[in-house]
Motif scaffolding. Sequence first.
Motif, PDB file in Angstrom:
ATOM      1  N   ASP A 230       0.831  -1.209   0.000  1.00  0.00           N
ATOM      2  CA  ASP A 230       0.000   0.000   0.000  1.00  0.00           C
ATOM      3  C   ASP A 230       0.864   1.257   0.000  1.00  0.00           C
ATOM      4  N   MET A 231       2.113   1.135   0.485  1.00  0.00           N
ATOM      5  CA  MET A 231       3.000   2.302   0.532  1.00  0.00           C
ATOM      6  C   MET A 231       3.334   2.819  -0.863  1.00  0.00           C
ATOM      7  N   MET A 232       3.115   2.003  -1.872  1.00  0.00           N
ATOM      8  CA  MET A 232       3.406   2.431  -3.246  1.00  0.00           C
ATOM      9  C   MET A 232       2.384   3.454  -3.735  1.00  0.00           C
ATOM     10  N   ARG A 233       1.319   3.654  -2.953  1.00  0.00           N
ATOM     11  CA  ARG A 233       0.327   4.668  -3.297  1.00  0.00           C
ATOM     12  C   ARG A 233       0.570   5.981  -2.544  1.00  0.00           C
ATOM     13  N   HIS A 234       1.673   6.045  -1.796  1.00  0.00           N
ATOM     14  CA  HIS A 234       2.018   7.275  -1.079  1.00  0.00           C
ATOM     15  C   HIS A 234       2.321   8.376  -2.097  1.00  0.00           C
ATOM     16  N   PRO A 235       1.886   9.603  -1.840  1.00  0.00           N
ATOM     17  CA  PRO A 235       2.114  10.689  -2.812  1.00  0.00           C
ATOM     18  C   PRO A 235       3.593  10.974  -3.100  1.00  0.00           C
ATOM     19  N   ARG A 236       4.489  10.554  -2.213  1.00  0.00           N
ATOM     20  CA  ARG A 236       5.922  10.808  -2.438  1.00  0.00           C
ATOM     21  C   ARG A 236       6.646   9.567  -2.954  1.00  0.00           C
ATOM     22  N   PHE A 237       5.891   8.531  -3.281  1.00  0.00           N
ATOM     23  CA  PHE A 237       6.468   7.346  -3.913  1.00  0.00           C
ATOM     24  C   PHE A 237       6.616   7.635  -5.398  1.00  0.00           C
ATOM     25  N   LEU A 238       7.812   7.502  -5.924  1.00  0.00           N
ATOM     26  CA  LEU A 238       8.105   7.916  -7.286  1.00  0.00           C
ATOM     27  C   LEU A 238       7.512   6.960  -8.323  1.00  0.00           C
ATOM     28  N   GLN A 239       7.255   7.489  -9.487  1.00  0.00           N
ATOM     29  CA  GLN A 239       6.818   6.655 -10.603  1.00  0.00           C
ATOM     30  C   GLN A 239       7.966   5.713 -11.002  1.00  0.00           C
ATOM     31  N   ASN A 240       7.650   4.442 -11.178  1.00  0.00           N
ATOM     32  CA  ASN A 240       8.656   3.424 -11.517  1.00  0.00           C
ATOM     33  C   ASN A 240       9.787   3.359 -10.493  1.00  0.00           C
ATOM     34  N   GLN A 241       9.459   3.632  -9.233  1.00  0.00           N
ATOM     35  CA  GLN A 241      10.510   3.736  -8.218  1.00  0.00           C
ATOM     36  C   GLN A 241      11.292   2.439  -8.041  1.00  0.00           C
TER      37      GLN A 241
ATOM     38  N   ARG B 280      15.039  10.240  17.155  1.00  0.00           N
ATOM     39  CA  ARG B 280      13.613  10.571  17.086  1.00  0.00           C
ATOM     40  C   ARG B 280      12.822   9.300  17.300  1.00  0.00           C
ATOM     41  N   GLN B 281      11.954   9.342  18.271  1.00  0.00           N
ATOM     42  CA  GLN B 281      11.175   8.185  18.646  1.00  0.00           C
ATOM     43  C   GLN B 281      10.068   7.906  17.623  1.00  0.00           C
ATOM     44  N   PRO B 282       9.963   6.683  17.126  1.00  0.00           N
ATOM     45  CA  PRO B 282       8.848   6.356  16.224  1.00  0.00           C
ATOM     46  C   PRO B 282       7.506   6.472  16.947  1.00  0.00           C
ATOM     47  N   GLU B 283       6.557   7.057  16.283  1.00  0.00           N
ATOM     48  CA  GLU B 283       5.211   7.203  16.827  1.00  0.00           C
ATOM     49  C   GLU B 283       4.212   6.865  15.737  1.00  0.00           C
ATOM     50  N   SER B 284       3.085   6.332  16.159  1.00  0.00           N
ATOM     51  CA  SER B 284       2.064   5.946  15.177  1.00  0.00           C
ATOM     52  C   SER B 284       1.572   7.159  14.381  1.00  0.00           C
ATOM     53  N   SER B 285       1.620   8.355  14.978  1.00  0.00           N
ATOM     54  CA  SER B 285       1.153   9.565  14.287  1.00  0.00           C
ATOM     55  C   SER B 285       2.083   9.970  13.150  1.00  0.00           C
ATOM     56  N   LEU B 286       3.312   9.401  13.113  1.00  0.00           N
ATOM     57  CA  LEU B 286       4.278   9.722  12.069  1.00  0.00           C
ATOM     58  C   LEU B 286       4.282   8.695  10.945  1.00  0.00           C
ATOM     59  N   ASP B 287       3.418   7.718  11.028  1.00  0.00           N
ATOM     60  CA  ASP B 287       3.382   6.629  10.053  1.00  0.00           C
ATOM     61  C   ASP B 287       3.032   7.173   8.662  1.00  0.00           C
ATOM     62  N   PRO B 288       3.914   6.991   7.671  1.00  0.00           N
ATOM     63  CA  PRO B 288       3.593   7.488   6.322  1.00  0.00           C
ATOM     64  C   PRO B 288       2.380   6.809   5.701  1.00  0.00           C
ATOM     65  N   LEU B 289       1.943   5.684   6.269  1.00  0.00           N
ATOM     66  CA  LEU B 289       0.748   5.020   5.753  1.00  0.00           C
ATOM     67  C   LEU B 289      -0.492   5.893   5.945  1.00  0.00           C
ATOM     68  N   LEU B 290      -0.446   6.819   6.921  1.00  0.00           N
ATOM     69  CA  LEU B 290      -1.573   7.731   7.140  1.00  0.00           C
ATOM     70  C   LEU B 290      -1.809   8.612   5.911  1.00  0.00           C
ATOM     71  N   GLU B 291      -0.713   8.994   5.242  1.00  0.00           N
ATOM     72  CA  GLU B 291      -0.838   9.802   4.030  1.00  0.00           C
ATOM     73  C   GLU B 291      -1.495   8.994   2.905  1.00  0.00           C
ATOM     74  N   VAL B 292      -1.210   7.708   2.893  1.00  0.00           N
ATOM     75  CA  VAL B 292      -1.818   6.830   1.878  1.00  0.00           C
ATOM     76  C   VAL B 292      -3.326   6.784   2.098  1.00  0.00           C
ATOM     77  N   LYS B 293      -3.733   6.659   3.346  1.00  0.00           N
ATOM     78  CA  LYS B 293      -5.165   6.568   3.659  1.00  0.00           C
ATOM     79  C   LYS B 293      -5.889   7.857   3.337  1.00  0.00           C
ATOM     80  N   LYS B 294      -5.188   8.988   3.437  1.00  0.00           N
ATOM     81  CA  LYS B 294      -5.823  10.272   3.126  1.00  0.00           C
ATOM     82  C   LYS B 294      -6.186  10.397   1.656  1.00  0.00           C
ATOM     83  N   VAL B 295      -5.309   9.832   0.809  1.00  0.00           N
ATOM     84  CA  VAL B 295      -5.547   9.966  -0.640  1.00  0.00           C
ATOM     85  C   VAL B 295      -6.329   8.798  -1.203  1.00  0.00           C
ATOM     86  N   SER B 296      -6.688   7.845  -0.350  1.00  0.00           N
ATOM     87  CA  SER B 296      -7.428   6.663  -0.832  1.00  0.00           C
ATOM     88  C   SER B 296      -8.908   7.004  -1.035  1.00  0.00           C
TER      89      SER B 296
END
Length: 292
Positions: A84-95, A276-292
């Motif tokens: 699903d991370m491949m749908r992130h807005p900052r995932f490049l075309q043909n990455q 920097r401590q990992p936090e669920s609020s920093l999960d890049p998957l949240l950006e994927v869900k926003k554009v879904s």
Amino acid sequence: MDIVLYLADEYLLDSVWASLVPLHDPYQQLSSNFTTIASSSQSAWPRDYFFRQVLSLSVITLIGINVLYFVFAGLSYKFIFNHDMMRHPRFLQNQIMLEIRASVKAFPMMTLLTLPWFQAEVMGYSRLYDNVDQYGWIYLFLSIPFFLLFTDYAIYWVHRILHHPSLYKTFHKPHHKWIIPTPFASHAFHPVDGYLQSVPYHLFIFLFPLHRYLYLGLFVFVNFWSILIHDSDMITGHPLEFIINGPAHHTLHHLYFTVNYGQYFTWADRVGGSYRQPESSLDPLLEVKKVS
């Protein structure tokens, strides 16, 4: 690498070199048929011939890194990486293809830069040893965390220095092209960048004793670990995240650039003020869900 070269010579390269550079002895040519056959199965370049070793090591290293990369990255991509991370807005075309192309392009130069270390190892200048009794079982087991701590701290500083403005744009920025990395980004470096971050692994065995087979196993492990931490995973809340610099920490490094430089552990970043401590609020998957 001396073990790998020995096995390659024993089961393959002796015959290859005998075919490429056969031994021609005019005195043996006049001897019995048996002697003639024996001489034809030998190479004019013996195993300890410098140029044979360099060429053999070059081929072995180049094949080995490609096999490790495609096998481990392929398995990680198939079974661990969240597609699903491949749908992130900052995932490049043909990455993925770009990551693979960058890695494969870097491997030959990285191999060339690494050869002096492998050659010195083969020539016996390292402190690798074979007999466990030489240093004992306690040292054998303690040398594992010692190796990881030493290389982790050294790579922390190499990595952090590569983020200095005078070096970053040329050598390290190509790796940060992958904001949302996949396992195939693990080796997608500028070759000088990839080499410099590997130096601590080679340096260790010239400073400290390490069992030969253990070193080979650790060398495979560090390549596997480099692939694992590039799967963009942000699983948080487990107790080891305060100790282990895992995929979540390295995901933050690719997102924010100046945090979590460590390779295995978090202690160097804590001491260096870059943690920097990992936090669920920093999960890049949240950006994927926003554009879904």
